[in-house]
Design an enzyme around this catalytic site. Sequence first.
Site, PDB file in Angstrom:
ATOM      1  N   HIS A  96      -0.347  -0.004  -9.756  1.00  0.00           N
ATOM      2  CA  HIS A  96      -1.182  -0.809  -8.838  1.00  0.00           C
ATOM      3  C   HIS A  96      -1.840  -1.987  -9.568  1.00  0.00           C
ATOM      4  O   HIS A  96      -3.064  -2.095  -9.621  1.00  0.00           O
ATOM      5  CB  HIS A  96      -2.243   0.070  -8.162  1.00  0.00           C
ATOM      6  CG  HIS A  96      -2.751  -0.529  -6.882  1.00  0.00           C
ATOM      7  ND1 HIS A  96      -3.188   0.220  -5.829  1.00  0.00           N
ATOM      8  CD2 HIS A  96      -2.901  -1.819  -6.489  1.00  0.00           C
ATOM      9  CE1 HIS A  96      -3.587  -0.578  -4.842  1.00  0.00           C
ATOM     10  NE2 HIS A  96      -3.416  -1.835  -5.234  1.00  0.00           N
ATOM     11  N   ARG A 145       0.840  -1.188   0.000  1.00  0.00           N
ATOM     12  CA  ARG A 145       0.000   0.000   0.000  1.00  0.00           C
ATOM     13  C   ARG A 145       0.873   1.235   0.000  1.00  0.00           C
ATOM     14  O   ARG A 145       1.919   1.258   0.661  1.00  0.00           O
ATOM     15  CB  ARG A 145      -0.890   0.039   1.257  1.00  0.00           C
ATOM     16  CG  ARG A 145      -2.157  -0.781   1.134  1.00  0.00           C
ATOM     17  CD  ARG A 145      -3.096  -0.205   0.072  1.00  0.00           C
ATOM     18  NE  ARG A 145      -4.274  -1.009  -0.162  1.00  0.00           N
ATOM     19  CZ  ARG A 145      -4.383  -2.005  -1.045  1.00  0.00           C
ATOM     20  NH1 ARG A 145      -3.363  -2.363  -1.774  1.00  0.00           N
ATOM     21  NH2 ARG A 145      -5.524  -2.647  -1.203  1.00  0.00           N
ATOM     22  N   GLU A 163      -2.348   7.895  -5.273  1.00  0.00           N
ATOM     23  CA  GLU A 163      -2.895   7.206  -6.461  1.00  0.00           C
ATOM     24  C   GLU A 163      -4.196   7.891  -6.871  1.00  0.00           C
ATOM     25  O   GLU A 163      -4.969   8.274  -5.993  1.00  0.00           O
ATOM     26  CB  GLU A 163      -3.169   5.744  -6.144  1.00  0.00           C
ATOM     27  CG  GLU A 163      -1.899   4.966  -5.857  1.00  0.00           C
ATOM     28  CD  GLU A 163      -2.152   3.484  -5.580  1.00  0.00           C
ATOM     29  OE1 GLU A 163      -3.196   2.962  -6.019  1.00  0.00           O
ATOM     30  OE2 GLU A 163      -1.300   2.865  -4.934  1.00  0.00           O
TER      31      GLU A 163
HETATM   32  C1  MLT Z   1      -5.688  -5.684  -3.293  1.00  0.00           C
HETATM   33  O1  MLT Z   1      -5.779  -5.133  -2.203  1.00  0.00           O
HETATM   34  O2  MLT Z   1      -6.337  -6.702  -3.556  1.00  0.00           O
HETATM   35  C2  MLT Z   1      -4.753  -5.169  -4.329  1.00  0.00           C
HETATM   36  O3  MLT Z   1      -4.069  -4.053  -3.916  1.00  0.00           O
HETATM   37  C3  MLT Z   1      -5.360  -5.032  -5.677  1.00  0.00           C
HETATM   38  C4  MLT Z   1      -6.298  -3.895  -5.890  1.00  0.00           C
HETATM   39  O4  MLT Z   1      -6.581  -3.125  -5.005  1.00  0.00           O
HETATM   40  O5  MLT Z   1      -6.789  -3.782  -6.996  1.00  0.00           O
END
Ligand code: MLT
Length: 304
Positions: A272, A225, A254
């Site tokens: 991401h 993150r 982001e």
């Molecule tokens: C997640 O938490 O599953 C990943 O960071 C993928 C996303 O958020 O698309």
Amino acid sequence: MRILANDGLDRVAIDAFEERNFEVVTEHYEKDRLIKEIKDFDVLIVRSATKVDRELIDVAKGTRLKLVIRAGVGLDNIDVDYAKDNGIDVTNTPLASSDSVAELVLGHMLALARFIAISNVTMRQGAWNKKLYKGVELAGKTLGIIGFGRIGRALARKAGALGMKIVYFDKFVKENHEYKYLELEDLLKEADFISLHTPATGKPLIGKEEIQLMKDGVFIINAARGGVLDEAAILEALNTDKIAGVGLDVFENEPKPNPELLNHPKVSCTPHIGAATKEAQRRIGEEIRDIVLNLDEDIRKVTV
Ligand code: MLT
């Protein structure tokens, strides 16, 4: 049942729902529209783009909305406690994307160790930097994994197969039959590569002080993150060569990350996409299908 998949959903789930005559809306509603429409859905499925915040929950509470499903792992875009306090259950799909994220981390490690990311930039500009790009092997290097959940362990298996020595730190998992646990400080001192796999807490886990403890020429990867790494401290350490390279799939800001980071020659970046593989999205779709179909029979009680 009416289901809103606001950030997309794999066909495997849509087909299963439509077979049962559930209505599935896959159009993306921006916040204003979502606030108007949410009361007419039983289930809301989101990835990271849709924020399920107090404002949305206040509108949805007491309506037919009973469940929010996060198609992925991280729940930081959902106010889970507030939703639950207001009678809206929340669940995620933690099993589906570990291999995909772990493979992306390896991709960043290789891209940095062998100058693949920067070669893609400089060769397109006409350069032939053969002498400049003398890399390092992953084999024989120590990989420090911070956060030893499903993704951290998947990475350990894959990196171990490439000949890396694995050490890990985790707040809760202190014993493992195969891999060596180190306190965070010791891991920071020993590792040649460091990969982060912890949730965001609102405060960076790795900042200036932690970077000072690391080996000179360390590589760091963050596919967990944004905000787990202090980006300002990272930039400073890149510029002083303390850090040899940083692989980033996630960012503090982001979807508009700091351009200084993106353009830094020692940064390998992706937008991401840790879980963005056909296989992971299909498995996420299957998990969501099973959650919703079980719901249909056994009325509305799932747990995160
Ligand atoms: C997640 O938490 O599953 C990943 O960071 C993928 C996303 O958020 O698309």
